[in-house]
Structures are given as C-alpha cells and as structure tokens.
Design an enzyme around this catalytic site. Structure first.
Site, PDB file in Angstrom:
ATOM      1  N   HIS A  19       0.293  79.080 -18.788  1.00 43.63           N
ATOM      2  CA  HIS A  19       0.473  79.284 -17.351  1.00 43.63           C
ATOM      3  C   HIS A  19       1.914  79.061 -16.922  1.00 43.63           C
ATOM      4  O   HIS A  19       2.438  79.773 -16.073  1.00 43.63           O
ATOM      5  CB  HIS A  19      -0.446  78.356 -16.562  1.00 43.63           C
ATOM      6  CG  HIS A  19      -1.876  78.760 -16.646  1.00 43.63           C
ATOM      7  ND1 HIS A  19      -2.282  80.045 -16.405  1.00 43.63           N
ATOM      8  CD2 HIS A  19      -2.982  78.071 -16.969  1.00 43.63           C
ATOM      9  CE1 HIS A  19      -3.577  80.119 -16.564  1.00 43.63           C
ATOM     10  NE2 HIS A  19      -4.033  78.938 -16.912  1.00 43.63           N
TER      11      HIS A  19
ATOM     12  N   ARG B 256      -7.691 100.623   2.418  1.00 42.60           N
ATOM     13  CA  ARG B 256      -8.970 100.658   1.704  1.00 42.60           C
ATOM     14  C   ARG B 256      -9.964  99.809   2.478  1.00 42.60           C
ATOM     15  O   ARG B 256      -9.673  98.661   2.811  1.00 42.60           O
ATOM     16  CB  ARG B 256      -8.810 100.097   0.289  1.00 42.60           C
ATOM     17  CG  ARG B 256     -10.162 100.046  -0.412  1.00 42.60           C
ATOM     18  CD  ARG B 256     -10.071  99.540  -1.799  1.00 42.60           C
ATOM     19  NE  ARG B 256      -9.827  98.106  -1.839  1.00 42.60           N
ATOM     20  CZ  ARG B 256      -9.590  97.459  -2.974  1.00 42.60           C
ATOM     21  NH1 ARG B 256      -9.543  98.107  -4.102  1.00 42.60           N
ATOM     22  NH2 ARG B 256      -9.397  96.173  -2.969  1.00 42.60           N
TER      23      ARG B 256
ATOM     24  N   GLU C  51     -13.127 104.499  -9.270  1.00 37.93           N
ATOM     25  CA  GLU C  51     -13.226 103.240 -10.012  1.00 37.93           C
ATOM     26  C   GLU C  51     -14.425 103.245 -10.958  1.00 37.93           C
ATOM     27  O   GLU C  51     -14.627 102.284 -11.700  1.00 37.93           O
ATOM     28  CB  GLU C  51     -13.378 102.069  -9.026  1.00 37.93           C
ATOM     29  CG  GLU C  51     -12.137 101.790  -8.239  1.00 37.93           C
ATOM     30  CD  GLU C  51     -12.414 100.898  -7.052  1.00 37.93           C
ATOM     31  OE1 GLU C  51     -11.899  99.781  -7.033  1.00 37.93           O
ATOM     32  OE2 GLU C  51     -13.150 101.321  -6.135  1.00 37.93           O
TER      33      GLU C  51
ATOM     34  N   ASP D 285     -10.810  98.600 -12.178  1.00 34.37           N
ATOM     35  CA  ASP D 285     -12.265  98.701 -12.261  1.00 34.37           C
ATOM     36  C   ASP D 285     -12.700  99.848 -13.170  1.00 34.37           C
ATOM     37  O   ASP D 285     -13.694  99.734 -13.882  1.00 34.37           O
ATOM     38  CB  ASP D 285     -12.874  98.869 -10.862  1.00 34.37           C
ATOM     39  CG  ASP D 285     -13.064  97.523 -10.186  1.00 34.37           C
ATOM     40  OD1 ASP D 285     -13.547  96.595 -10.871  1.00 34.37           O
ATOM     41  OD2 ASP D 285     -12.704  97.380  -9.008  1.00 34.37           O
TER      42      ASP D 285
ATOM     43  N   ARG E  91     -13.536  92.489 -16.290  1.00 32.60           N
ATOM     44  CA  ARG E  91     -12.096  92.325 -16.053  1.00 32.60           C
ATOM     45  C   ARG E  91     -11.700  90.865 -15.828  1.00 32.60           C
ATOM     46  O   ARG E  91     -10.530  90.514 -15.854  1.00 32.60           O
ATOM     47  CB  ARG E  91     -11.635  93.199 -14.873  1.00 32.60           C
ATOM     48  CG  ARG E  91     -12.202  92.816 -13.548  1.00 32.60           C
ATOM     49  CD  ARG E  91     -11.894  93.855 -12.485  1.00 32.60           C
ATOM     50  NE  ARG E  91     -10.683  93.547 -11.740  1.00 32.60           N
ATOM     51  CZ  ARG E  91     -10.309  94.206 -10.637  1.00 32.60           C
ATOM     52  NH1 ARG E  91     -11.018  95.221 -10.192  1.00 32.60           N
ATOM     53  NH2 ARG E  91      -9.224  93.883  -9.990  1.00 32.60           N
TER      54      ARG E  91
ATOM     55  N   CYS F 128      -3.679 103.586  -8.275  1.00 31.16           N
ATOM     56  CA  CYS F 128      -3.237 102.347  -7.643  1.00 31.16           C
ATOM     57  C   CYS F 128      -3.649 101.108  -8.435  1.00 31.16           C
ATOM     58  O   CYS F 128      -3.364  99.996  -8.031  1.00 31.16           O
ATOM     59  CB  CYS F 128      -3.751 102.255  -6.210  1.00 31.16           C
ATOM     60  SG  CYS F 128      -5.533 102.202  -6.110  1.00 31.16           S
TER      61      CYS F 128
HETATM   62  C1  PEP Z   1      -8.686  98.794  -9.110  1.00 36.54           C
HETATM   63  O1  PEP Z   1      -9.885  98.586  -9.323  1.00 36.54           O
HETATM   64  O2  PEP Z   1      -7.896  99.280  -9.961  1.00 36.54           O
HETATM   65  C2  PEP Z   1      -8.116  98.469  -7.788  1.00 36.54           C
HETATM   66  C3  PEP Z   1      -6.904  98.859  -7.445  1.00 36.54           C
HETATM   67  O3  PEP Z   1      -8.882  97.717  -6.952  1.00 36.54           O
HETATM   68  P1  PEP Z   1      -9.052  96.119  -7.091  1.00 36.54           P
HETATM   69  O4  PEP Z   1      -8.112  95.668  -8.169  1.00 36.54           O
HETATM   70  O5  PEP Z   1      -8.726  95.554  -5.745  1.00 36.54           O
HETATM   71  O6  PEP Z   1     -10.472  95.994  -7.467  1.00 36.54           O
HETATM   72 MG    MG Z   2     -11.205  97.953  -7.732  1.00 37.40          MG
END
Ligand code: PEP
Ligand code: MG
Length: 551
Positions: A196, A342, A441, A465, A475, A512
């Site tokens: 960390h 979003r 996603e 996602d 994740r 994104c």
């Molecule tokens: C993703 O799932 O890549 C995304 C941008 O949304 P979040 O990370 O907020 O789930």
């Molecule tokens: Mg996401």
C-alpha cells in the site's frame, strides 16, 4: 543487499517511480506511550466500553483519512481506509475482542491478543489477498492502542526543510498523514512494489525505494542519493557520485520539461491519429470538485460523471434541488463541452445503508444500477428531473448503466418523457432533446448492440464491469487481477463487435473503463474506430499525446 567499497555505500532495493532525489535521511519514529500497557481489568463492562470508545474514535479517524487520501491520491487508493473501517466492524474481530474481555483481559490486552490471533491465522492462509490483510489488522491495532493510551499521533520529526523519510515499514494511515511537501522520498526496509505504501507513493508522485533491508539508525541525518529508476540509495556519497547524480537529475528534468511542453502544446488541439481518425479525449469524474483539473488538462468533455457520489456521501436520499444544483454547477463550469451524467449505479460494491437493500448472495450479479432504478421509479425520476433541469444550462447527456436489454432502455425513455411532461406543466426549462446513451458493461449489451443502437445516440464501454462479466472474475478480488490483466483479448473483441454494429447505425462509441487509460491499447482502439476515450484527469494529457502518435 549492500555493495560497500571504501568510498561508497550503495544499498539496493526496489524502486517505485522513476525519479531521482537527494537529501537528508530522517528516520521515522512512532510515538510510543509513556506508560506501560495496562494489564489490570477495570471490570468487563468498563473495559468493553473503553474498547467501544476506541473503536468509534478510530472509525471517525479513518473516515477523515479516507477523505484526505481521496483528495490527495484519488478514490481507488483511498479505498484502503474504507476497508479498514469495515474491518473494525468485522464480526469475527469483535467476537475475538469480546471473548478476551469476558476472560478478564484489559482493553489493551484484549486488543493485543485478539489481533495477534487473527493476524497469525490470516498469515497462515494460502491466499495472497487474505494474508495481506494481516498487516491491516496490525495497523488497526496500533491506532486503537494509541487511542487507549491517549498517545498523540506519530511524530515525523520537526524538520523545517524537506527530507528523505526512512522507516522499517509505513502503514497506509501513516503514509497519508505525512505532510507531502516535506517528503522528498521514502526508503522502506521491507515491503514490495505493490504494498500500500508503494501504491500511495506512486499516486502521490513521490519516489520510493522499498525492500532495501535494515539501515542502522546512526545514518539518521546523513546526506543520501535516492535513485528510484535504478533502485539504489547512496549514503554519504562522494563528490564524484553527487555530481554524476545531479547530471542525471538535470537530464531527467530536461526530458520531463520537454515532454510536458510538447503535451501542453497539444492540449487544445483535436486528438487525431496520423491516418486522420479523431478521438475525443474526455474525463471521468466522481464529483464537481474535479472539473477544474479536468478543464486545466484540456479535456474535450466529461465522458463519465459517476453520479453516485452525492448519494454515497449523504445520510438520506438527496432531493431534486440538491441534485439539480450539483449537476448545473458542472454543466455551467464545462462551458458548452459535453458532460455525460451516468444515472445512479448503486448496489454491488457500492452500498448505501439508507437504501435498505437486502443482503445478496452475489451482489455483483444482483439488484444494482438500472435494475434498482426501474424498480424504484420515484428515486429514478428525482434524478432524471434534476438532470433534465440542469440540461437547460449546459450540454448534458444521460447515460444508463448496466443495461442488458432493449426493454430497460425503452422503460427508461418512457420515464424521461414522463419527467419532461411534468417539467413542461411546471414551466421548468430543460433541453427537449438531450443525448441518451448506455454503458456497455455486460456481454448481453454487446450482443444486442444492433437493436440498442436503434434506441440511443451513443455508447460507452465500461471495461471494468465488462471484464468482470466476460471473464467471470470478481473485480473486487485482488487474487484475480493478473487473470484480468492477461486476458484483455476477449474484451477487445467484444469492443470490436460493438463498434462495428454501432457505427453501422450511425451512433458513436467511447470507452470509460480503466482500459481507456492503457496507452498500450490506444493503437488498437484507434484501429477499432473508437470515437472517444474517457480517463481520469492525470491521464488526459498523456493520452492525447499518445493518440497523435498512432497510425
Ligand atoms: C466500468 O464498469 O468500467 C465503469 C466505468 O463503471 P464503474 O467502474 O463505475 O462500475
Ligand atoms: Mg461499471
């Protein structure tokens, strides 16, 4: 590992970052309590109350640390303090404490024994992630003992000028509490480049050397050269070593300045590949506070405003007026540049207690995002009305998360229309044709792109996602990080499928998720004709530069 010759003393470690700094070494001293640990119990009730009080104080302190870290190094790195907060509420931990108190231990002894027991158990597990939690438990014990003893925070020397901090190890809380402007670099006896402290050092842009082995305290105050690029620390360097080092530093500075100048020269120019494909360079933000940095780095727009932030930081549902003010602030600040909001993505790892959501066996596959919003229409409509009203003041687009079907989009569109009707009746202004997009996603969204493209204006791939659902890899589980990093090809092929279908229907597609910031993939994204890449503020300039280098 030490290589010592007559006139040099060079210690080898693992460098974090690639910078070189020189300065005085200062050893890190923890404030130990002046009196001995109490082993006399004041009685079960009193000792339990003392522990509860310490737990509460540390919980508040962790919340403050989280905020500080979020501002200094961003959301992802700050999460360690949220995890620490959760550990304090962990049932096994609390039960272990209770058992010790019931057996007649003082709060201090109960804490020491329980944490020893739990950290030994965690260290013995054949699971890298869980065994790594042992040091978190020890960090928490240290903080709790400090509160019980009434000891002050860690003493990081009274130095006036910046120094290189030397420590056996630093906990995340200790790292974040340091005055950044005072620290030239870190030298840590233990740890790894993924500890960390190393992660935080990287995020703070401070060079560090970890796993360097024990340095004797007599070197406190010694002048030294820290070379994170080569992973060395030179103690009491010779004149020759110092001048060679400063030559390298000057060269580094020149290269960095030149690169920075080059990138800044591109800032307000369109990002176009050599073959003429234009990519919009957009920013990901978690709140309006980040807009200034985004504009300073020359973003073409905001590609993802994670609208959860106002809900996560509140104790109760935020009302339409509060949301409207927050969205209009962003819309106005962005001065006509597109901002994609979003809609609420709550559930899975983003839990909010006042939502009163039931526990789920598999939250990532559960009742989250658009599923929740469509089931709780009042909640969704409050947010949609606020976005629509703010759209009168700037260029706002609406993006729906976690879509798996055309029906979800149709239902959302009906609600948007309903909100527009209401606003019209109330004489409230709004953009009558705001752009509507969805996130890709899920594999289902990829497969349904042709049909979905008939319903919306744009798409943005959430690779975080999409990776999770394509690779069946949680994740949140660090043990699966390598698996995800090594298997990007299936995700890239999905993006290719989506891009082809969307362009056939005249829509546009952006990315994104975190992959958008991976400069090794920019060429591939250009080849796939991706129209927009959205990344967090520190990556904006570098990404724009990379696009212009692409074929
Ligand atoms: C993703 O799932 O890549 C995304 C941008 O949304 P979040 O990370 O907020 O789930
Ligand atoms: Mg996401």
């Amino acid at each position: 590992m030490k290589h010592e010759t007559k006139n040099d003393r060079v210690l080898q470690g693992v460098g974090v970052g690639n910078r070189r700094v020189s300065g005085t070494l200062r050893f890190f001293h923890r404030n130990e309590p002046s009196h001995k640990r109490s082993s006399v119990s004041l009685g079960k009730t009193d000792e339990w109350a003392r522990l509860q009080d310490a737990l509460n104080q540390v919980k508040h302190r962790l919340a403050a640390l989280y905020e500080r870290a979020r501002r200094q190094v961003g959301e992802d790195e700050a999460q360690i303090f949220e995890i620490h907060g959760m550990l304090l509420e962990d049932e096994d931990f609390l039960e272990a404490l209770r058992e010790e108190i019931d057996a007649g231990a003082s709060a201090e002894d109960a804490l020491r024994r329980a944490t020893q027991r739990i950290s030994a158990m965690l260290e013995g597990l054949d699971n890298e992630y869980l065994s790594g939690r042992a040091s978190d438990i020890r960090d928490l014990e240290r903080q709790l003992q400090q509160v019980l003893f009434g000891a002050s925070e860690t003493d990081t020397t009274q130095e006036k000028s910046p120094f290189i901090l030397v420590a056996d190890d630093l906990s995340p809380s200790e790292t974040v509490m340091l005055e950044k402007s005072q620290i030239l670099g870190f030298v840590i006896f233990r740890g790894s480049s993924n500890s960390h402290t190393a992660i935080l050092a990287r995020a703070m842009g401070i060079p560090a050397l970890v796993s360097v082995g024990v340095i004797e305290e007599r070197f406190d105050g010694t002048f030294a050269l820290l070379d994170a690029e080569e992973g060395t620390l030179t103690l009491s360097p010779t004149e020759e070593q110092t001048s060679l080092f400063s030559e390298k530093q000057k060269k580094d500075d020149r290269i960095a300045e030149e690169h920075d100048r080059y990138l800044r020269s591109l800032m307000n120019k369109p990002a176009v590949t050599k073959s003429g494909h234009r990519m919009l360079i957009y920013a990901n933000v978690g709140s309006g506070e980040e807009v200034e940095a985004v504009l300073e780095a020359g973003a073409d727009g905001i590609g993802l405003l994670r609208s959860e932030f106002l809900y996560l930081s509140a104790d109760d549902y935020p009302g339409e007026e509060l949301l409207f003010r927050a969205y209009s602030d962003v819309a106005v600040q962005m001065q006509g540049k597109r901002t994609v909001i979003r809609t609420l993505d709550i559930g899975a790892d983003k839990k909010i207690s006042y939502f009163g959501l039931p526990e789920e066996e598999n939250p990532a596959l559960g009742f989250r995002a658009i599923r929740l919003c469509l089931a709780r229409r009042d909640l969704f409509k409050t947010q949609l009305r606020a976005i629509l009203r703010a759209s009168a003041l700037g260029r706002l687009a609406i993006m729906l998360p976690m879509i798996v079907s055309v029906d979800e989009v149709k239902q959302s569109k009906r609600l948007i229309e309903e909100c527009m009707e209401e606003l019209k009746r109330e004489n409230k202004r709004f953009d009558p044709k705001p752009e509507l997009g969805i996130m890709i996603e899920t594999p289902a969204a990829v497969m349904m792109c042709e049909e979905l493209a008939c319903e919306v204006d744009f798409f943005s791939v959430g690779t975080n996602d999409l990776t999770q659902y394509t690779l069946a890899a949680d994740r949140q589980n660090p043990a699966l990080t390598t698996l995800c990093e090594e298997n990007t090809e299936p995700i890239l092929r999905m993006i290719e499928m989506a891009s082809t279908a969307i362009h056939r229907h005249g829509g546009w597609i952006g990315i994104c998720g975190e992959m958008a910031a991976d400069l090794h993939l920019t060429q591939r994204f250009a080849d796939l004709r991706i129209d927009e890449l959205s990344v967090s503020a520190p990556y904006l300039l570098g990404l724009r530069g990379r696009v212009t280098e692409c074929r």
